[in-house]
Motif scaffolding. Structure first.
Motif, PDB file in Angstrom:
ATOM      1  N   GLY A 220      -0.153   3.296   8.621  1.00 28.80           N
ATOM      2  CA  GLY A 220       0.235   3.042   7.242  1.00 28.80           C
ATOM      3  C   GLY A 220      -0.923   3.346   6.327  1.00 28.80           C
TER       4      GLY A 220
ATOM      5  N   TRP B 259      -1.815   3.653   1.735  1.00 32.62           N
ATOM      6  CA  TRP B 259      -1.383   3.484   0.350  1.00 32.62           C
ATOM      7  C   TRP B 259      -1.215   4.854  -0.309  1.00 32.62           C
ATOM      8  CZ3 TRP B 259      -4.709   5.804  -3.024  1.00 32.62           C
ATOM      9  CH2 TRP B 259      -6.038   5.987  -2.580  1.00 32.62           C
TER      10      TRP B 259
ATOM     11  N   THR C   5       2.707   0.911  -1.054  1.00 33.26           N
ATOM     12  CA  THR C   5       2.294   0.700   0.332  1.00 33.26           C
ATOM     13  C   THR C   5       3.082   1.668   1.212  1.00 33.26           C
ATOM     14  OG1 THR C   5       1.841  -1.612  -0.080  1.00 33.26           O
ATOM     15  CG2 THR C   5       2.175  -0.979   2.213  1.00 33.26           C
ATOM     16  N   VAL C   6       2.400   2.338   2.122  1.00 33.78           N
ATOM     17  CA  VAL C   6       3.057   3.265   3.050  1.00 33.78           C
ATOM     18  C   VAL C   6       3.075   2.613   4.431  1.00 33.78           C
ATOM     19  CG1 VAL C   6       2.971   5.558   4.107  1.00 33.78           C
ATOM     20  CG2 VAL C   6       2.187   5.235   1.741  1.00 33.78           C
ATOM     21  N   THR C   7       4.264   2.500   5.013  1.00 33.49           N
ATOM     22  CA  THR C   7       4.399   1.958   6.366  1.00 33.49           C
ATOM     23  C   THR C   7       5.232   2.921   7.180  1.00 33.49           C
ATOM     24  OG1 THR C   7       4.367  -0.280   5.450  1.00 33.49           O
ATOM     25  CG2 THR C   7       5.123  -0.045   7.721  1.00 33.49           C
ATOM     26  N   ALA C   8       4.711   3.394   8.315  1.00 30.57           N
ATOM     27  CA  ALA C   8       5.445   4.346   9.144  1.00 30.57           C
ATOM     28  C   ALA C   8       6.708   3.687   9.733  1.00 30.57           C
ATOM     29  CB  ALA C   8       4.552   4.844  10.273  1.00 30.57           C
TER      30      ALA C   8
ATOM     31  N   ALA D 256       7.552   7.050   7.579  1.00 31.36           N
ATOM     32  CA  ALA D 256       7.722   7.279   6.146  1.00 31.36           C
ATOM     33  C   ALA D 256       7.494   8.756   5.833  1.00 31.36           C
ATOM     34  CB  ALA D 256       6.749   6.421   5.348  1.00 31.36           C
TER      35      ALA D 256
ATOM     36  N   ASP E  95      -4.713   4.471   6.867  1.00 34.79           N
ATOM     37  CA  ASP E  95      -5.506   3.537   7.675  1.00 34.79           C
ATOM     38  C   ASP E  95      -5.868   4.218   8.996  1.00 34.79           C
ATOM     39  OD1 ASP E  95      -3.442   3.258   9.562  1.00 34.79           O
ATOM     40  OD2 ASP E  95      -2.672   1.396   8.677  1.00 34.79           O
TER      41      ASP E  95
ATOM     42  N   TRP F 250      -3.150   5.880  11.311  1.00 36.25           N
ATOM     43  CA  TRP F 250      -2.234   6.835  10.663  1.00 36.25           C
ATOM     44  C   TRP F 250      -2.059   8.072  11.546  1.00 36.25           C
ATOM     45  CZ3 TRP F 250      -0.580   6.800   5.261  1.00 36.25           C
ATOM     46  CH2 TRP F 250      -0.152   8.023   4.740  1.00 36.25           C
TER      47      TRP F 250
ATOM     48  N   PRO G 292      10.989   5.618   2.798  1.00 33.84           N
ATOM     49  CA  PRO G 292      11.039   5.049   4.154  1.00 33.84           C
ATOM     50  C   PRO G 292      12.010   5.851   5.028  1.00 33.84           C
ATOM     51  CG  PRO G 292      11.565   3.400   2.457  1.00 33.84           C
ATOM     52  CD  PRO G 292      11.570   4.735   1.795  1.00 33.84           C
TER      53      PRO G 292
END
Length: 294
Positions: free
Chosen positions: A52, A54, A64-67, A69, A84, A87, A116
């Motif tokens: 993940g 940003w 906020t990026v969360t896999a 995505a 992060d 990633w 997402p």
């Protein structure tokens, strides 16, 4: 420590006329550097399959990026993002006149830079094919990678997490009721929505207006009935929700490019399961055309 593999290409003007031209492909993971702020002159689809981070667009909002995505980097729009350490991404750079059409249909979403995904597998497989095509000396490089960008846009649209893989319930219900003589307002009322809410939902899910979506389903069914049955045109019109056969014929002709009777004649020569007493010419065999839904 990070691992990166990437290739960039320079397709010729003729390849741009295919609609989409692939400009580059890459796969990277690990501790990647922050990207930007920067502005590009082409599109990039970044598929994040693990980890993940940003993302910040031109409005300064922090996403906020969360896999899993998808990040849409679009031409002329400043972007800035930070992964992060866990990633894992693959990306495809592309351009071409078809980007405008895919944007109009809702497949590319410039106003929604972080999307997402329910699953990144299909998109990663397509990017993998682009990466394999990118090997040195591949004479089909530009055409093969351009075709795969079309596939990638479909795979990403299918994987959007806000839609079930087989579409959303509003579209299912509209398709089910498409042949009933209901106005858009009446369809909306059935779902407890205002016409504006229904329009927004269908535009988001199908990339077109409710009227166009219903018309596509009706005409698709009309084509099947014309090709596969002997029903008179007036009966076909009634089956797909039109009481006035003359209006149906005008509408069909305008949208399909030929009158219903002409369409039936043409399909009678080509439809699988039809028969002919003419011996096929091996140099000019009869062609089977798949049913085409407008």
């Amino acid at each position: 420590m990070h691992h990166t593999w990437m290739r960039y290409f320079s397709p010729a003007p003729v390849h741009h006329r295919l609609g989409l031209a692939c400009l580059g492909v890459g796969l990277q993971h690990g501790e990647l550097p922050t990207v930007g702020p920067r502005t590009l002159d082409h599109h990039v689809a970044v598929v994040v399959s693990a980890g993940g981070g940003w993302f910040r667009g031109p409005d300064g909002r922090h996403h906020t990026v969360t896999a899993p995505a998808l990040l849409w980097l679009t031409p002329g729009v400043p972007h800035h993002y930070g992964p992060d350490p866990s990633w894992d991404e693959c990306f495809v750079d592309f351009t071409g006149p078809a980007t405008a059409t895919y944007t109009e249909l809702g497949y590319i979403e410039p106003d929604r830079p972080v999307v997402p995904l329910s699953d990144a597998t299909g998109a990663r497989a397509t990017v993998g094919r682009i990466a394999r095509a990118a090997r040195r000396g591949n004479p089909l490089l530009e055409v093969e990678t351009g075709a795969a960008v079309h596939e990638l846009l479909v795979a990403l649209r299918r994987a959007r997490a806000d839609l079930a893989p087989d579409g959303d319930p509003v579209l299912h219900a509209l398709a089910r009721d498409a042949f009933q003589p209901l106005s858009v307002a009446e369809h909306a009322a059935r779902h407890g929505m205002t016409p504006a809410e229904l329009r927004a939902a269908v535009r988001r899910g199908a990339g077109r207006s409710p009227k166009d979506y219903l018309l596509g389903i009706r005409l698709g069914r009309a084509k099947e009935l014309l090709a596969a049955t002997e029903l008179p045109v007036a009966a076909v019109a009634r089956r797909v929700g039109y009481d006035d056969p003359a209006y149906f014929s005008r509408l069909f002709t305008r949208r399909v490019g030929m009158a219903p009777v002409r369409f039936r004649e043409q399909q009678g020569r080509t439809l699988p399961g039809g028969w002919s007493d003419r011996i096929p010419d091996p140099d000019d065999p009869p062609m089977i055309e798949p049913p085409h839904v407008t």
